[in-house]
Write an enzyme that holds these catalytic residues in place. Structure first.
Site, PDB file in Angstrom:
ATOM      1  N   HIS A 256      -4.063  10.045 -51.613  1.00 35.41           N
ATOM      2  CA  HIS A 256      -5.679   9.690 -51.518  1.00 35.41           C
ATOM      3  C   HIS A 256      -6.257   8.786 -52.182  1.00 35.41           C
ATOM      4  CE1 HIS A 256      -9.857   9.911 -51.867  1.00 35.41           C
ATOM      5  NE2 HIS A 256     -10.300  10.613 -50.637  1.00 35.41           N
ATOM      6  N   ARG A 259      -5.335   5.221 -50.392  1.00 40.91           N
ATOM      7  CA  ARG A 259      -5.764   4.645 -49.477  1.00 40.91           C
ATOM      8  C   ARG A 259      -6.839   3.580 -49.806  1.00 40.91           C
ATOM      9  NH1 ARG A 259      -7.268   9.032 -44.910  1.00 40.91           N
ATOM     10  NH2 ARG A 259      -4.549   9.134 -44.028  1.00 40.91           N
ATOM     11  N   ARG A 366       7.896  15.813 -30.365  1.00 38.80           N
ATOM     12  CA  ARG A 366       8.411  14.509 -30.496  1.00 38.80           C
ATOM     13  C   ARG A 366       9.269  14.573 -30.952  1.00 38.80           C
ATOM     14  NH1 ARG A 366       2.755  11.638 -33.269  1.00 38.80           N
ATOM     15  NH2 ARG A 366       1.700  11.955 -31.165  1.00 38.80           N
ATOM     16  N   ALA A 368      12.043  16.174 -29.716  1.00 36.98           N
ATOM     17  CA  ALA A 368      12.564  16.689 -28.648  1.00 36.98           C
ATOM     18  C   ALA A 368      12.419  15.653 -28.108  1.00 36.98           C
ATOM     19  CB  ALA A 368      12.970  18.179 -27.949  1.00 36.98           C
ATOM     20  N   TYR A 371      14.757  12.162 -28.685  1.00 43.13           N
ATOM     21  CA  TYR A 371      15.849  11.826 -29.056  1.00 43.13           C
ATOM     22  C   TYR A 371      16.735  12.307 -27.667  1.00 43.13           C
ATOM     23  CZ  TYR A 371      15.800  10.648 -34.047  1.00 43.13           C
ATOM     24  OH  TYR A 371      15.487  10.545 -34.804  1.00 43.13           O
ATOM     25  N   GLY A 423      11.486   7.542 -38.807  1.00 43.07           N
ATOM     26  CA  GLY A 423      10.465   7.303 -39.563  1.00 43.07           C
ATOM     27  C   GLY A 423      10.302   8.257 -41.111  1.00 43.07           C
ATOM     28  N   LEU A 426       8.859  13.437 -42.705  1.00 45.27           N
ATOM     29  CA  LEU A 426       7.631  14.566 -43.398  1.00 45.27           C
ATOM     30  C   LEU A 426       8.177  15.128 -42.215  1.00 45.27           C
ATOM     31  CD1 LEU A 426       6.161  11.701 -45.425  1.00 45.27           C
ATOM     32  CD2 LEU A 426       7.412  13.472 -45.850  1.00 45.27           C
ATOM     33  N   GLY A 427       7.819  14.654 -41.044  1.00 42.74           N
ATOM     34  CA  GLY A 427       8.045  15.786 -39.637  1.00 42.74           C
ATOM     35  C   GLY A 427       7.838  17.188 -40.332  1.00 42.74           C
ATOM     36  N   LEU A 428       9.967  17.348 -40.032  1.00 40.94           N
ATOM     37  CA  LEU A 428       9.851  18.644 -40.186  1.00 40.94           C
ATOM     38  C   LEU A 428      10.067  19.613 -41.212  1.00 40.94           C
ATOM     39  CD1 LEU A 428      14.000  18.293 -38.240  1.00 40.94           C
ATOM     40  CD2 LEU A 428      10.939  19.156 -37.193  1.00 40.94           C
TER      41      LEU A 428
END
Length: 466
Positions: A256, A259, A366, A368, A371, A423, A426-428
């Site tokens: 935070h 930013r 996203r 899936a 790739y 990326g 962090l997505g998974l």
């Protein structure tokens, strides 16, 4: 902190429990011969004594009964004046001389010989119930200056004390003793195993990510080593929860705070463009600023998901909750020339955090779509008390050694090292945090063709319905 009292210790409880158990079994088994011995030497009841006394009196009045056939007929006497409790069968009389020899019959049972020895040891008239006969006596009297003793016998229709059943059936008694011992030891094992099961349950829950799991108060309040272990476990869980929560809050706070300078940087870039300052370096700075903003956004999302355990779940239909995510994924797949197949029954309902679960499924779709070669499938079905959600693609899959590591923050497989395709990793991690928030689990596995070649990736999510 509880004081260490040796009498509250687990060693003392184990010792006392097994010692009492074995002592009780030994005492019960050892008591049977003692009860039998006391019964064997019980005084002759008055009713049976009257029977022998009346026959002895008749012999004293009629000494000729001791001669010839009269003596043999004395063996087959009848209980005409005896007690009513003993009139169900014929009375047999045994007349012995001073040396213990039976005078009125040659048919002497082994039980009668045993009874003679028992009566001699007791040194007073007694009665004893054998398996199939009741023998009582002796009643001593004198005829013509010679001593005689009179014994009586009834057949086996007389009640025996209950403990004689166990004395006569030793195998059954041993079996019952083993059964009773097993029951007592089982109760002791249950008493000692209950806190261990509670500890195991809490440890497993903590390992699954449920940081609020604690050992129940009943176990923690015990005054033995089990209670001390439970208190130590709860203290450790408190420390772990506090440490992880502080770490996640710190990550959120740092993200935070980053930013603010990032916003100033973007404002400076915008002012430079407005003044006509264009260069390759400024474009590169602008690109990196956008990447940094996206990274901070992901970090804030991961922090919010990890700290959202205090929020209440809402019971919703799964298809309705994911409708916007599925529409966006279908459009994105279509733009890339790929096919997204959706199989989620509208009747499926479960308690969930709508935004958090939607973000988790969005990340999976996203990846899936990114790739997959041509086709992606998402399906859901209820299996027992869980709802199973699967996302499959026909892409290259992942190295089997990396299937568990892909859910770690900032981890990118070897096939997705560049930031453009992989990326920040962090997505998974966000997806797993969201699934853990729902007390569920997620597993990744490769789809294998009949020839043994990887032909896609399958991600399976299991969510409890209650």
């Amino acid at each position: 902190m509880l004081k260490n009292n040796p009498f509250n210790g687990l060693f003392f409880k184990l010792l006392l429990g097994f010692w009492l158990c074995s002592s009780l079994i030994i005492a019960l088994v050892s008591l049977l011969p003692l009860l039998q011995q006391n019964h064997d030497r019980s005084p002759l009841p008055p009713s049976l004594e009257r029977i022998l006394k009346s026959v002895a009196k008749r012999i004293q009045e009629q000494p000729q009964l001791l001669e010839g056939k009269n003596l043999q007929r004395l063996y087959h006497s009848h209980n005409k004046k005896g007690d009513r409790n003993h009139n169900a069968g014929p009375l047999r009389l045994y007349l012995t001389d001073g040396e213990g020899q039976v005078l009125n019959t040659k048919r002497v049972s082994r039980g009668f010989r045993r009874f003679q020895l028992m009566a001699e040891e007791a040194d007073h008239p007694i009665s004893h119930q054998f398996r199939d006969e009741l023998i009582f006596g002796p009643y001593s009297f004198v005829v013509n200056g010679k001593p005689y003793q009179l014994f009586g016998r009834f057949p086996d229709n007389h009640p025996r004390p209950w403990f004689f059943f166990f004395a006569d059936n030793k195998l059954l008694t041993a079996g019952l003793a083993i059964l009773l011992s097993g029951l007592l030891c089982g109760l002791l094992a249950w008493y000692l195993g209950k806190p261990l099961r509670s500890l195991k349950h809490s440890a497993n829950a903590l390992a699954r990510g449920d940081l609020s799991s604690r050992v129940d108060a009943a176990t923690a309040n015990r005054r033995d080593e089990m209670g001390q272990l439970a208190q130590a476990f709860n203290g450790m869980a408190d420390a772990v929860q506090a440490m992880i929560n502080n770490q996640q809050r710190l990550m959120g706070d740092i993200s935070h705070e980053l930013r603010t300078p990032l916003t100033r940087l973007q404002l400076a870039l915008a002012l430079g463009r407005k003044k006509g300052q264009q260069s390759e370096e400024l474009e590169r700075i602008s690109y990196e600023a956008l990447q940094l903003e996206a990274l901070i956004s992901e970090l804030l999302t991961l922090s919010r998901v990890s700290l959202a355990s205090h929020e209440n779940k809402v019971v919703l239909e799964l298809a309705e909750s994911l409708s916007q995510v599925l529409d966006d994924a279908e459009f994105e797949a279509e733009q890339q020339g790929k096919l997204l197949q959706i199989d989620i029954p509208e009747a499926l309902q479960l308690p969930l955090h709508p935004k958090t679960l939607s973000r988790a499924i969005e990340n999976l779709l996203r990846n899936a779509i990114c790739y997959a070669n041509s086709q992606i499938t998402i399906s859901a079905a209820q299996v027992g008390k869980h709802i199973l959600i699967t996302v499959e693609d026909d892409g290259p899959g992942i190295d089997p050694q990396e299937l568990e590591a892909i859910f770690k923050p900032f981890y990118r497989p070897d096939t997705a090292r560049d930031r453009q395709s992989g990326g920040w990793g962090l997505g998974l991690a966000i997806t797993q945090a969201a699934i853990t928030l729902h007390q569920g689990s997620i597993v990744a596995e490769n789809l294998i063709s009949p020839t043994g070649k990887r032909e896609g990736l399958k991600l399976s999510i299991s969510l409890p319905v209650s």
